[in-house]
Motif scaffolding. Sequence first.
Motif, PDB file in Angstrom:
ATOM      1  N   TYR A 316       0.831  -1.208   0.000  1.00  0.00           N
ATOM      2  CA  TYR A 316       0.000   0.000   0.000  1.00  0.00           C
ATOM      3  C   TYR A 316       0.867   1.260   0.000  1.00  0.00           C
ATOM      4  N   ILE A 317       1.805   1.350   0.927  1.00  0.00           N
ATOM      5  CA  ILE A 317       2.565   2.600   1.067  1.00  0.00           C
ATOM      6  C   ILE A 317       3.497   2.806  -0.114  1.00  0.00           C
ATOM      7  N   GLU A 318       3.989   1.740  -0.715  1.00  0.00           N
ATOM      8  CA  GLU A 318       4.828   1.903  -1.901  1.00  0.00           C
ATOM      9  C   GLU A 318       4.019   2.527  -3.033  1.00  0.00           C
ATOM     10  N   HIS A 319       2.809   2.025  -3.258  1.00  0.00           N
ATOM     11  CA  HIS A 319       1.972   2.604  -4.307  1.00  0.00           C
ATOM     12  C   HIS A 319       1.636   4.044  -3.995  1.00  0.00           C
ATOM     13  N   ARG A 320       1.350   4.342  -2.752  1.00  0.00           N
ATOM     14  CA  ARG A 320       0.973   5.705  -2.372  1.00  0.00           C
ATOM     15  C   ARG A 320       2.098   6.697  -2.724  1.00  0.00           C
ATOM     16  N   ILE A 321       3.327   6.361  -2.358  1.00  0.00           N
ATOM     17  CA  ILE A 321       4.461   7.243  -2.646  1.00  0.00           C
ATOM     18  C   ILE A 321       4.717   7.315  -4.154  1.00  0.00           C
ATOM     19  N   GLN A 322       4.597   6.187  -4.835  1.00  0.00           N
ATOM     20  CA  GLN A 322       4.880   6.161  -6.269  1.00  0.00           C
ATOM     21  C   GLN A 322       3.863   6.967  -7.069  1.00  0.00           C
ATOM     22  N   GLN A 323       2.626   7.038  -6.609  1.00  0.00           N
ATOM     23  CA  GLN A 323       1.647   7.848  -7.341  1.00  0.00           C
ATOM     24  C   GLN A 323       1.983   9.333  -7.239  1.00  0.00           C
ATOM     25  N   VAL A 324       2.432   9.767  -6.074  1.00  0.00           N
ATOM     26  CA  VAL A 324       2.871  11.156  -5.930  1.00  0.00           C
ATOM     27  C   VAL A 324       4.035  11.431  -6.883  1.00  0.00           C
ATOM     28  N   ARG A 325       4.956  10.482  -6.963  1.00  0.00           N
ATOM     29  CA  ARG A 325       6.111  10.648  -7.853  1.00  0.00           C
ATOM     30  C   ARG A 325       5.705  10.627  -9.322  1.00  0.00           C
ATOM     31  N   TYR A 326       4.692   9.867  -9.644  1.00  0.00           N
ATOM     32  CA  TYR A 326       4.223   9.812 -11.032  1.00  0.00           C
ATOM     33  C   TYR A 326       3.857  11.212 -11.520  1.00  0.00           C
ATOM     34  N   LEU A 327       3.142  11.955 -10.672  1.00  0.00           N
ATOM     35  CA  LEU A 327       2.805  13.332 -11.021  1.00  0.00           C
ATOM     36  C   LEU A 327       4.052  14.211 -11.009  1.00  0.00           C
ATOM     37  N   GLY A 328       4.852  14.093  -9.961  1.00  0.00           N
ATOM     38  CA  GLY A 328       6.026  14.948  -9.825  1.00  0.00           C
ATOM     39  C   GLY A 328       7.032  14.777 -10.941  1.00  0.00           C
ATOM     40  N   ASP A 329       7.246  13.556 -11.371  1.00  0.00           N
ATOM     41  CA  ASP A 329       8.224  13.292 -12.433  1.00  0.00           C
ATOM     42  C   ASP A 329       7.811  13.967 -13.741  1.00  0.00           C
ATOM     43  N   GLN A 330       6.516  13.989 -14.031  1.00  0.00           N
ATOM     44  CA  GLN A 330       6.060  14.669 -15.241  1.00  0.00           C
ATOM     45  C   GLN A 330       6.353  16.166 -15.183  1.00  0.00           C
ATOM     46  N   LEU A 331       6.148  16.749 -14.010  1.00  0.00           N
ATOM     47  CA  LEU A 331       6.373  18.186 -13.857  1.00  0.00           C
ATOM     48  C   LEU A 331       7.859  18.525 -13.913  1.00  0.00           C
ATOM     49  N   ILE A 332       8.686  17.684 -13.309  1.00  0.00           N
ATOM     50  CA  ILE A 332      10.126  17.903 -13.372  1.00  0.00           C
ATOM     51  C   ILE A 332      10.616  17.837 -14.817  1.00  0.00           C
ATOM     52  N   GLU A 333      10.135  16.852 -15.550  1.00  0.00           N
ATOM     53  CA  GLU A 333      10.537  16.693 -16.947  1.00  0.00           C
ATOM     54  C   GLU A 333      10.146  17.913 -17.778  1.00  0.00           C
ATOM     55  N   ALA A 334       9.052  18.574 -17.411  1.00  0.00           N
ATOM     56  CA  ALA A 334       8.592  19.757 -18.138  1.00  0.00           C
ATOM     57  C   ALA A 334       9.254  21.034 -17.639  1.00  0.00           C
ATOM     58  N   GLY A 335      10.142  20.926 -16.659  1.00  0.00           N
ATOM     59  CA  GLY A 335      10.852  22.101 -16.154  1.00  0.00           C
ATOM     60  C   GLY A 335      10.063  22.950 -15.191  1.00  0.00           C
ATOM     61  N   ILE A 336       9.036  22.391 -14.570  1.00  0.00           N
ATOM     62  CA  ILE A 336       8.219  23.143 -13.621  1.00  0.00           C
ATOM     63  C   ILE A 336       9.004  23.344 -12.320  1.00  0.00           C
ATOM     64  N   PRO A 337       9.125  24.574 -11.816  1.00  0.00           N
ATOM     65  CA  PRO A 337       9.817  24.781 -10.540  1.00  0.00           C
ATOM     66  C   PRO A 337       8.996  24.224  -9.380  1.00  0.00           C
ATOM     67  N   MET A 338       9.608  23.366  -8.588  1.00  0.00           N
ATOM     68  CA  MET A 338       8.905  22.735  -7.484  1.00  0.00           C
ATOM     69  C   MET A 338       9.900  22.288  -6.430  1.00  0.00           C
ATOM     70  N   VAL A 339       9.398  21.979  -5.259  1.00  0.00           N
ATOM     71  CA  VAL A 339      10.257  21.501  -4.180  1.00  0.00           C
ATOM     72  C   VAL A 339      10.780  20.117  -4.539  1.00  0.00           C
ATOM     73  N   ARG A 340      12.091  19.961  -4.396  1.00  0.00           N
ATOM     74  CA  ARG A 340      12.733  18.690  -4.675  1.00  0.00           C
ATOM     75  C   ARG A 340      13.606  18.312  -3.495  1.00  0.00           C
ATOM     76  N   PRO A 341      13.738  16.998  -3.216  1.00  0.00           N
ATOM     77  CA  PRO A 341      13.108  15.879  -3.918  1.00  0.00           C
ATOM     78  C   PRO A 341      11.602  15.813  -3.656  1.00  0.00           C
ATOM     79  N   ILE A 342      10.913  15.018  -4.447  1.00  0.00           N
ATOM     80  CA  ILE A 342       9.471  14.856  -4.286  1.00  0.00           C
ATOM     81  C   ILE A 342       9.188  14.257  -2.918  1.00  0.00           C
ATOM     82  N   GLY A 343       8.246  14.850  -2.194  1.00  0.00           N
ATOM     83  CA  GLY A 343       7.929  14.402  -0.846  1.00  0.00           C
ATOM     84  C   GLY A 343       6.907  13.286  -0.811  1.00  0.00           C
ATOM     85  N   GLY A 344       6.309  13.103   0.345  1.00  0.00           N
ATOM     86  CA  GLY A 344       5.482  11.928   0.562  1.00  0.00           C
ATOM     87  C   GLY A 344       4.025  12.056   0.197  1.00  0.00           C
TER      88      GLY A 344
END
Length: 465
Positions: A316-344
């Motif tokens: 459960y917790i692995e999927h929960r963290i990975q879904q947050v990263r799924y969104l974050g990775d797309q934004l990082i790839e597009a150059g969106i300024p955001m807090v890094r590393p991606i949090g929980g």
Amino acid sequence: MTKRRTAEPYKIKAVEPLNILSHEERKQALEKAGYNTFLLDSQDVYIDLLTDSGTSAMSDQQWGSLMVGDEAYAGSKSWYRLQEAVREVYGYKYVLPTHQGRGAENLLSQLKVKDGDYVPGNMYFTTTRAHQELNGGTFVDVIIDEAHDPNAELDFKGNVDLNKLQNLIMEVGAERIPFVCLAVTVNMAGGQPVSMANMREVYELCQEHGIDVMYDATRCVENAYFIKEREPGYQNTPIKDILKEMFAYSDGCTMSGKKDALVNIGGFLAMNDEELYTRSRELVVVYEGMPTYGGMAGRDMEAMAQGIYESVDDHYIEHRIQQVRYLGDQLIEAGIPMVRPIGGHAIFLDARAFLDHLDQDQFPAQALAAALYLDSGVRAMERGIVSAGRNKETGEHNKPKLEMVRLTIPRRVYTNNHMDVVADSVIELYQKRHQIKGLQMDYEPPTLRFFNARFSPKEVALLEN
């Protein structure tokens, strides 16, 4: 070998239709809400990322637990099940149920904080600091400096700076520090974790000086996942065992069950000290209810107990963290300024860098959150100058270094397709970011102003259509 993709560790049994408004309808809703996403009606929201508090989807086992809730006013069977779950998973001796996390914060602050005290913590949280200040205390930030830099890439960005904590003890005296408030993870830093080593060091330092360590344990399971993933020696350790060790380096905690415990309402105050428990038990009657239900119904205690056990499932917790990263990775790839590393629990957009044409006094995070809703119907939350409030001495705005918009992912609610919609909206907004105008505050509540403040654009329109 290419890493295989994984799916949600659950299947969907019920669905709730979402309402998708037109641009003009969203504009009207935003104006009615005073450009404050907290004041939008949920029926006007398409994808709701305002908070992960109380917005989780409960499991079939939790829904079944509701039916066996014991609603006895005193000595509820459901209370004993909740108490057993807290003792088994978190390891504390004494537990008191509250209506939610801030109920526990209120009890702890009233019992431990007095005029002239200082409460160090690894960055503030809004309601926690408010309760401390209402009881005469002063919050002191002792988090590492890198936590205030959205671009600093550290595994454990939520760590306490031990030198800052030691210096505060030497400066004001241990007798004026009722406890250290250690958040695991740190919400306002971007959902950043604390290492096991740092927890241990903080606890040992505080023991030397007779100072309690009280956790804000709201997202403790997420913190445990980061320890498993990043800290040497824990890669093969089950989440539940990491969690038990984490709490061994504390004297108690406040808990909002509305996050990691996977329920829609409820919380608790837990501790190991019998004297503090006795005093807390007396005070809980004044503010919450009988010690065997606090501010909760029996059915909610049953659901929370079940949710506590489900929360420490490694899949459960692995999927929960990975879904947050799924969104974050797309934004990082597009150059969106955001807090890094991606949090929980959320993606934190860096609104100052995103809207670099706006001064902080123009409330860039508030403006960006409003623009996101206007663009796509996605509701997010401001976490910047508005949330930081005013300096109680000068009356001036507190100006945090982090001016953020929080895209908070509810647990077990949305699919990755929803995350794609969010990513597309954020990326398109970034491409036309200089069209987003600043805001002015038209109404300002005296406390926790971000909940009810009202705004309007400094110019005719917030965002050109």
